[in-house]
Motif scaffolding. Structure first.
Motif, short mmCIF file in Angstrom:
data_model
loop_
_atom_site.label_atom_id
_atom_site.label_comp_id
_atom_site.label_asym_id
_atom_site.label_seq_id
_atom_site.Cartn_x
_atom_site.Cartn_y
_atom_site.Cartn_z
N ILE A 105 0.83 -1.21 0.00
CA ILE A 105 0.00 0.00 0.00
C ILE A 105 0.87 1.25 0.00
O ILE A 105 0.63 2.20 -0.76
CB ILE A 105 -0.94 0.00 1.22
CG1 ILE A 105 -1.99 -1.11 1.07
CG2 ILE A 105 -1.62 1.35 1.38
CD1 ILE A 105 -2.88 -1.26 2.29
N SER A 106 1.89 1.26 0.85
CA SER A 106 2.77 2.43 0.95
C SER A 106 3.53 2.67 -0.35
O SER A 106 3.70 3.81 -0.78
CB SER A 106 3.76 2.24 2.10
OG SER A 106 4.57 3.38 2.25
N MET A 107 3.99 1.59 -0.99
CA MET A 107 4.73 1.73 -2.25
C MET A 107 3.83 2.28 -3.37
O MET A 107 4.33 2.87 -4.33
CB MET A 107 5.32 0.39 -2.68
CG MET A 107 6.40 -0.17 -1.76
SD MET A 107 7.81 0.96 -1.51
CE MET A 107 7.50 1.46 0.21
N MET A 112 1.88 8.26 -5.63
CA MET A 112 0.61 8.90 -5.98
C MET A 112 0.48 10.24 -5.25
O MET A 112 0.01 11.23 -5.83
CB MET A 112 -0.56 7.99 -5.62
CG MET A 112 -0.69 6.77 -6.51
SD MET A 112 -2.05 5.67 -6.00
CE MET A 112 -3.45 6.77 -6.20
N TYR A 113 0.89 10.26 -3.98
CA TYR A 113 0.84 11.51 -3.20
C TYR A 113 1.78 12.55 -3.81
O TYR A 113 1.42 13.73 -3.96
CB TYR A 113 1.22 11.23 -1.75
CG TYR A 113 1.16 12.44 -0.85
CD1 TYR A 113 -0.06 12.98 -0.47
CD2 TYR A 113 2.33 13.04 -0.39
CE1 TYR A 113 -0.11 14.09 0.35
CE2 TYR A 113 2.28 14.16 0.43
CZ TYR A 113 1.05 14.68 0.80
OH TYR A 113 1.00 15.78 1.60
N LEU A 118 2.76 17.48 -7.13
CA LEU A 118 3.41 18.06 -8.31
C LEU A 118 2.39 18.57 -9.32
O LEU A 118 2.61 19.59 -9.99
CB LEU A 118 4.33 17.03 -8.97
CG LEU A 118 5.59 16.64 -8.18
CD1 LEU A 118 6.36 15.55 -8.93
CD2 LEU A 118 6.48 17.85 -7.94
N LYS A 119 1.27 17.87 -9.44
CA LYS A 119 0.24 18.28 -10.40
C LYS A 119 -0.30 19.66 -10.06
O LYS A 119 -0.56 20.48 -10.96
CB LYS A 119 -0.89 17.26 -10.41
CG LYS A 119 -1.94 17.51 -11.48
CD LYS A 119 -2.89 16.34 -11.61
CE LYS A 119 -3.75 16.19 -10.38
NZ LYS A 119 -4.82 15.15 -10.56
N ILE A 120 -0.46 19.94 -8.76
CA ILE A 120 -0.95 21.25 -8.34
C ILE A 120 0.13 22.31 -8.52
O ILE A 120 -0.12 23.40 -9.03
CB ILE A 120 -1.42 21.20 -6.87
CG1 ILE A 120 -2.61 20.25 -6.73
CG2 ILE A 120 -1.79 22.59 -6.38
CD1 ILE A 120 -3.06 20.04 -5.31
N VAL A 121 1.36 21.98 -8.10
CA VAL A 121 2.45 22.94 -8.17
C VAL A 121 2.77 23.33 -9.60
O VAL A 121 3.10 24.49 -9.90
CB VAL A 121 3.70 22.38 -7.46
CG1 VAL A 121 4.91 23.27 -7.71
CG2 VAL A 121 3.45 22.25 -5.96
N LEU A 147 -4.05 9.00 0.89
CA LEU A 147 -2.69 9.27 0.42
C LEU A 147 -1.87 10.01 1.47
O LEU A 147 -0.64 9.91 1.50
CB LEU A 147 -2.71 10.07 -0.88
CG LEU A 147 -3.41 9.43 -2.09
CD1 LEU A 147 -3.27 10.34 -3.31
CD2 LEU A 147 -2.84 8.06 -2.38
N ASN A 148 -2.55 10.76 2.34
CA ASN A 148 -1.85 11.52 3.38
C ASN A 148 -1.14 10.62 4.38
O ASN A 148 -0.26 11.08 5.11
CB ASN A 148 -2.84 12.42 4.13
CG ASN A 148 -3.41 13.52 3.24
OD1 ASN A 148 -2.69 14.08 2.42
ND2 ASN A 148 -4.69 13.81 3.40
#
Length: 404
Positions: A105-107, A112-113, A118-121, A147-148
């Motif tokens: 799950i973490s990988m 994704m997070y 990056l998509k927002i920035v 994702l957090n």
């Protein structure tokens, strides 16, 4: 007063080593050593910073003895095992299947997070991308849901994997390190890097793989890495380098400035109980519609004369409750760290993982408070550690009555 404190701390450190009262990572030794180094270094900083205030010296004179004595008493009054060294080296119980599930799950969610950030920035000026990532992490109100959890899951996985290695494959441990780097990059945060470094050093030391000399060498290496990391996220006001931070500025800003800045902290006259100490609780109350005061993650900058916004572990306690708050929470820290250290020395798997977290908090007490102000992360860390270190989980909502 500074010289008197230095002499007392030096005597304490010598006594701890002569009489072998705990090891180098015991709560009392960490606390005495950190503040000895800080106050000693201040004697040679020249005119880079203002002198230490009486407010800081009085507060630290309360914090150190209360924390050290309470942690010592807690540690020695609790039941102990006969062979503590063997207990520390004992295996940590683990639910292998659940660990692997959380690992997968973490990988998945970590990249994704990072992608969502990056998509927002990337919608803004890419010239200041690294700085914008940090601003988004601090002031942004985006909620990426599950994702957090990538940040805290990676920390939990790392600590458990270090205590289980080599039963945890090397490739799996390496990918966890990579995931932590991605998590740190996603929010441009140095704390995660320090956690990974300290957790590694701490576990290797406790398991007898490295000595103090190795720790000192790697501490210098990580210091320069942090310095470079800080430069990478620094926003430039123009195209020249006149605003870049030098290594001397970095030392003063991140290592020596917090105790000086603490002298500029005033007691908050707000009627809201513990608004700084319990800001995490008030944040949740605000989300549920309550009209409460919530402080921003990024604290106000002050000039000492270098600009800084970190005020040592003492800041929220003094700001809310004055010297009484400093004394009370020194007791809380002492009881908690003394209990966790005893669990570590008794061979408890949960205790080993929990004290790994607490010890890095104690290391950073010269910088900022990291338990009450990060209460959600602390609770989440404990929750996932407890879950993962159980070999078998059973849930019986309707237990049968035993026959007579």
């Amino acid at each position: 007063m500074e010289i008197a404190i230095l002499i007392i701390l030096a005597v304490m450190l010598i006594a701890f080593r002569i009489y072998k009262i705990g090891d180098y990572f015991s709560p009392w030794f960490i606390t005495a050593a950190i503040w000895f180094v800080m106050i000693f270094a201040m004697q040679f900083q020249g005119d880079l910073l203002y002198p230490l205030s009486d407010q800081f010296l009085v507060s630290i004179s309360l914090w150190i003895p209360v924390l050290c004595v309470s942690s010592l008493l807690t540690y020695y009054l609790l039941p102990s095992v006969k062979d503590e060294n063997a207990a520390v080296l004992s295996d940590v119980s683990l639910s292998d299947k659940l660990f692997n599930v959380i690992y997968v799950i973490s990988m998945i969610i970590t990249p994704m997070y990072l992608y969502q950030m990056l998509k927002i920035v990337m919608m803004f000026d890419t010239a200041d991308m690294l700085y914008n990532i940090r601003i988004l992490a601090v002031f942004g109100d985006q909620d990426f849901g599950f994702l957090n959890y990538s940040y805290i899951l990676n920390q939990v996985l790392l600590v458990i994997a270090l205590w289980k290695y080599p039963k945890i494959p090397k490739w799996q441990l390496i990918t966890i390190y990579i995931a932590i780097l991605l998590s740190c990059f996603a929010i441009m945060e140095k704390g995660g890097l320090f956690f990974a470094f300290f957790a590694t050093i701490f576990v290797l030391f406790e398991r007898g793989y490295i000595k103090v000399r190795t720790i000192i060498i790697w501490a210098l290496v990580i210091f320069f890495l942090f310095f470079l990391f800080n430069l990478s996220r620094q926003m430039q006001s123009d195209n020249n380098n006149t605003n870049e931070t030098t290594i001397f500025d970095f030392i003063s800003m991140y290592i020596l400035s917090p105790p000086v800045a603490f002298g500029m902290v005033d007691i908050d006259v707000s009627e809201q109980f513990g608004s700084h100490t319990f800001e995490t609780i008030y944040l949740f109350l605000e989300r549920f519609g309550y009209n409460v005061e919530v402080h921003t993650k990024l604290q106000e900058f002050v000039n000492v004369p270098i600009s800084t916004n970190v005020y040592t572990v003492l800041q929220p306690f003094y700001q809310d409750f004055g010297y009484t708050g400093v004394t009370f929470f020194a007791l809380v820290y002492g009881l908690l760290s003394g209990w966790a250290y005893r669990q570590l020395r008794n061979g408890s798997g949960i205790g080993k993982c929990l004290y790994t977290y607490i010890a890095q908090v104690l290391i950073l007490q010269f910088y900022q408070e990291n338990i009450m102000l990060s209460l959600v992360a602390f609770i989440q860390f404990i929750f996932f550690v407890v879950i993962l270190t159980q070999r078998k989980l059973t849930f019986n909502l309707f237990p049968r009555k035993s026959s007579p």
